[in-house]
Write a protein that holds these residues in place. Structure first.
Motif, PDB file in Angstrom:
ATOM      1  N   VAL A  23      -6.618   0.835  11.017  1.00  0.00           N
ATOM      2  CA  VAL A  23      -7.246   2.136  10.713  1.00  0.00           C
ATOM      3  C   VAL A  23      -7.694   2.797  12.019  1.00  0.00           C
ATOM      4  CG1 VAL A  23      -9.282   3.248   9.688  1.00  0.00           C
ATOM      5  CG2 VAL A  23      -7.958   1.629   8.344  1.00  0.00           C
ATOM      6  N   ALA A  34       1.213  -6.332   6.557  1.00  0.00           N
ATOM      7  CA  ALA A  34       2.238  -5.963   5.579  1.00  0.00           C
ATOM      8  C   ALA A  34       2.709  -7.179   4.781  1.00  0.00           C
ATOM      9  CB  ALA A  34       3.414  -5.305   6.287  1.00  0.00           C
ATOM     10  N   MET A  51      -0.118  -8.437  -3.296  1.00  0.00           N
ATOM     11  CA  MET A  51       0.315  -7.520  -4.351  1.00  0.00           C
ATOM     12  C   MET A  51       1.067  -8.274  -5.451  1.00  0.00           C
ATOM     13  SD  MET A  51       2.379  -4.010  -3.646  1.00  0.00           S
ATOM     14  CE  MET A  51       1.561  -3.673  -2.112  1.00  0.00           C
ATOM     15  N   TRP A  69      -7.040   1.933  -7.429  1.00  0.00           N
ATOM     16  CA  TRP A  69      -6.559   0.632  -6.924  1.00  0.00           C
ATOM     17  C   TRP A  69      -5.040   0.554  -7.027  1.00  0.00           C
ATOM     18  CZ3 TRP A  69      -7.051  -2.971  -3.699  1.00  0.00           C
ATOM     19  CH2 TRP A  69      -6.419  -4.211  -3.851  1.00  0.00           C
ATOM     20  N   LEU A  82      -2.037   0.060  -4.136  1.00  0.00           N
ATOM     21  CA  LEU A  82      -0.866  -0.833  -4.134  1.00  0.00           C
ATOM     22  C   LEU A  82       0.414  -0.026  -3.885  1.00  0.00           C
ATOM     23  CD1 LEU A  82      -1.512  -3.293  -7.127  1.00  0.00           C
ATOM     24  CD2 LEU A  82      -2.272  -3.470  -4.773  1.00  0.00           C
ATOM     25  N   GLY A  87       0.586   1.099  -0.355  1.00  0.00           N
ATOM     26  CA  GLY A  87       0.866  -0.078   0.480  1.00  0.00           C
ATOM     27  C   GLY A  87       2.355  -0.364   0.518  1.00  0.00           C
ATOM     28  N   LEU A  88       2.984  -0.325  -0.655  1.00  0.00           N
ATOM     29  CA  LEU A  88       4.428  -0.580  -0.753  1.00  0.00           C
ATOM     30  C   LEU A  88       5.222   0.514  -0.035  1.00  0.00           C
ATOM     31  CD1 LEU A  88       6.143  -2.777  -2.105  1.00  0.00           C
ATOM     32  CD2 LEU A  88       6.451  -1.234  -4.036  1.00  0.00           C
ATOM     33  N   PHE A 107       5.046   0.077   3.661  1.00  0.00           N
ATOM     34  CA  PHE A 107       5.889  -1.044   4.076  1.00  0.00           C
ATOM     35  C   PHE A 107       7.245  -0.504   4.564  1.00  0.00           C
ATOM     36  CE2 PHE A 107       8.735  -4.619   3.340  1.00  0.00           C
ATOM     37  CZ  PHE A 107       7.999  -5.684   3.851  1.00  0.00           C
ATOM     38  N   VAL A 130       6.510   2.860   7.481  1.00  0.00           N
ATOM     39  CA  VAL A 130       6.103   2.388   8.813  1.00  0.00           C
ATOM     40  C   VAL A 130       7.239   1.559   9.423  1.00  0.00           C
ATOM     41  CG1 VAL A 130       4.428   0.993  10.109  1.00  0.00           C
ATOM     42  CG2 VAL A 130       3.646   2.469   8.275  1.00  0.00           C
ATOM     43  N   LEU A 156      -3.293   7.541   5.337  1.00  0.00           N
ATOM     44  CA  LEU A 156      -4.711   7.927   5.246  1.00  0.00           C
ATOM     45  C   LEU A 156      -5.332   7.395   3.957  1.00  0.00           C
ATOM     46  CD1 LEU A 156      -4.687  11.604   6.602  1.00  0.00           C
ATOM     47  CD2 LEU A 156      -5.950   9.673   7.551  1.00  0.00           C
ATOM     48  N   HIS A 185      -4.346   4.812   2.069  1.00  0.00           N
ATOM     49  CA  HIS A 185      -4.408   3.347   2.096  1.00  0.00           C
ATOM     50  C   HIS A 185      -5.523   2.860   3.040  1.00  0.00           C
ATOM     51  CE1 HIS A 185      -2.456  -0.496   1.183  1.00  0.00           C
ATOM     52  NE2 HIS A 185      -2.735  -0.858   2.417  1.00  0.00           N
ATOM     53  N   GLY A 186      -5.591   3.450   4.218  1.00  0.00           N
ATOM     54  CA  GLY A 186      -6.582   3.032   5.210  1.00  0.00           C
ATOM     55  C   GLY A 186      -8.000   3.367   4.783  1.00  0.00           C
ATOM     56  N   LEU A 187      -8.210   4.591   4.323  1.00  0.00           N
ATOM     57  CA  LEU A 187      -9.578   5.014   3.982  1.00  0.00           C
ATOM     58  C   LEU A 187     -10.059   4.386   2.670  1.00  0.00           C
ATOM     59  CD1 LEU A 187      -9.460   8.742   5.158  1.00  0.00           C
ATOM     60  CD2 LEU A 187     -10.523   6.788   6.288  1.00  0.00           C
ATOM     61  N   LEU A 222     -11.091   0.973   3.676  1.00  0.00           N
ATOM     62  CA  LEU A 222     -12.368   1.056   4.386  1.00  0.00           C
ATOM     63  C   LEU A 222     -13.513   1.241   3.383  1.00  0.00           C
ATOM     64  CD1 LEU A 222     -13.076   1.037   7.398  1.00  0.00           C
ATOM     65  CD2 LEU A 222     -13.034   3.521   7.378  1.00  0.00           C
ATOM     66  N   ASN A 277     -13.585   0.228   0.280  1.00  0.00           N
ATOM     67  CA  ASN A 277     -13.796  -1.052  -0.407  1.00  0.00           C
ATOM     68  C   ASN A 277     -14.662  -1.980   0.430  1.00  0.00           C
ATOM     69  OD1 ASN A 277     -12.427  -0.443  -2.688  1.00  0.00           O
ATOM     70  ND2 ASN A 277     -10.546  -1.519  -2.137  1.00  0.00           N
TER      71      ASN A 277
END
Lengths: 143, 111
Positions: free
Chosen positions: A39, A87, A94, B7, B11, B14-15, B18, B21, B62, B64-66, B69, B71
């Motif tokens: 982050v 990741a 997940m 939530w 997920l 996040g996928l 993957f 990125v 943003l 996913h990261g925030l 954070l 949580n």
């Protein structure tokens, strides 16, 4: 004492130590740590890629030359390694969250082994994958 | 119940990250020679597909990261009122960062 107190009274210390933590709990701590680092890096990256791109080619190229020094390259590799870990472990979490890596329920017969222990091979496979990808990334940075 | 959808979105992003990125890293580190140069960057900036790619990457990153954070902050035994303030601050930070991060690629695409 209000109701919310005591739900996580160990605070940040509890991430590292709060009893007999197992491998999965250590991986959870690393997931948090790499997440926080990513982050922070993400915001720095966003600032650099906007502020130093707007003035034009000369400022952008000078910034890229500055960031190519060995110190930043080592930092960049650490970010990539953290990203690979975050990741891979995130993907494992997940799949676990959705019930795919937990296996079938079994009767509680001694010696007791919970679902995570029975599926430890997935954790080890994830760890192996992270090491292989981190080495490949290192090779990419060195060559 | 609303929290479950947030939530689930964590997920999904996040996928998504993957792959996004992964493409970003492979392109810049193992892709064509000079992928980080001004010329290559300007060439990508003029392509609508890359613009969509980067805006999607920024939005998913943003969120996913925030959300992650948030949580972490909410797990630190904060009061419900403080939790709400943290959520508002992180949403504001995300909106500002998204606007700031989208402005430059859109400006370069339009120019």
């Amino acid at each position: 004492m209000e109701r919310w107190r005591g739900e996580n009274f160990l605070g940040i210390r509890g991430w590292v130590w709060g009893g007999r933590y197992r491998l999965e709990r250590r991986l959870y701590f690393l997931q948090r740590l790499t997440g926080l680092g990513l982050v922070l890096y993400g915001f720095l990256h966003l600032i650099v890629m906007t502020f130093f791109r707007l003035p034009g080619e000369s400022v952008y190229e000078a910034t890229m030359r500055f960031l190519a020094n060995p110190g930043f390259r080592v930092g960049e590799y650490l970010v990539v390694a953290a990203l690979i870990y975050h990741a891979a472990n995130g993907l494992r979490l997940m799949l676990q969250e959705l019930g795919f890596l937990l296996g079938r329920p079994v009767p509680p017969v001694y010696p007791y082994r919970d679902a995570l222990q029975r599926k430890r091979s997935w954790v080890l496979a994830m760890g192996g994958g992270v090491v292989v990808l981190a080495v490949l990334a290192l090779w990419g940075f060195l060559v | 119940m609303k929290e479950v959808y947030f939530w689930l979105l964590q997920l999904v992003t996040g996928l998504l990250l993957f792959f996004l990125v992964g493409i970003h890293l492979i392109w810049l580190h193992f892709g064509p020679e000079g992928a980080r140069s001004w010329g290559s960057m300007i060439e990508r900036a003029g392509n609508g597909l890359w613009l969509v790619f980067y805006v999607l990457l920024l939005t998913a990153g943003l969120y996913h990261g925030l959300y992650g954070l948030r949580n972490i902050f909410l797990e630190l035994s904060v009061s419900p009122a403080t939790g709400r303030r943290i959520t508002i601050a992180l949403v504001a930070l995300g909106v500002v960062a998204l606007a700031f991060g989208t402005y430059v690629p859109v400006k370069l695409f339009a120019s």
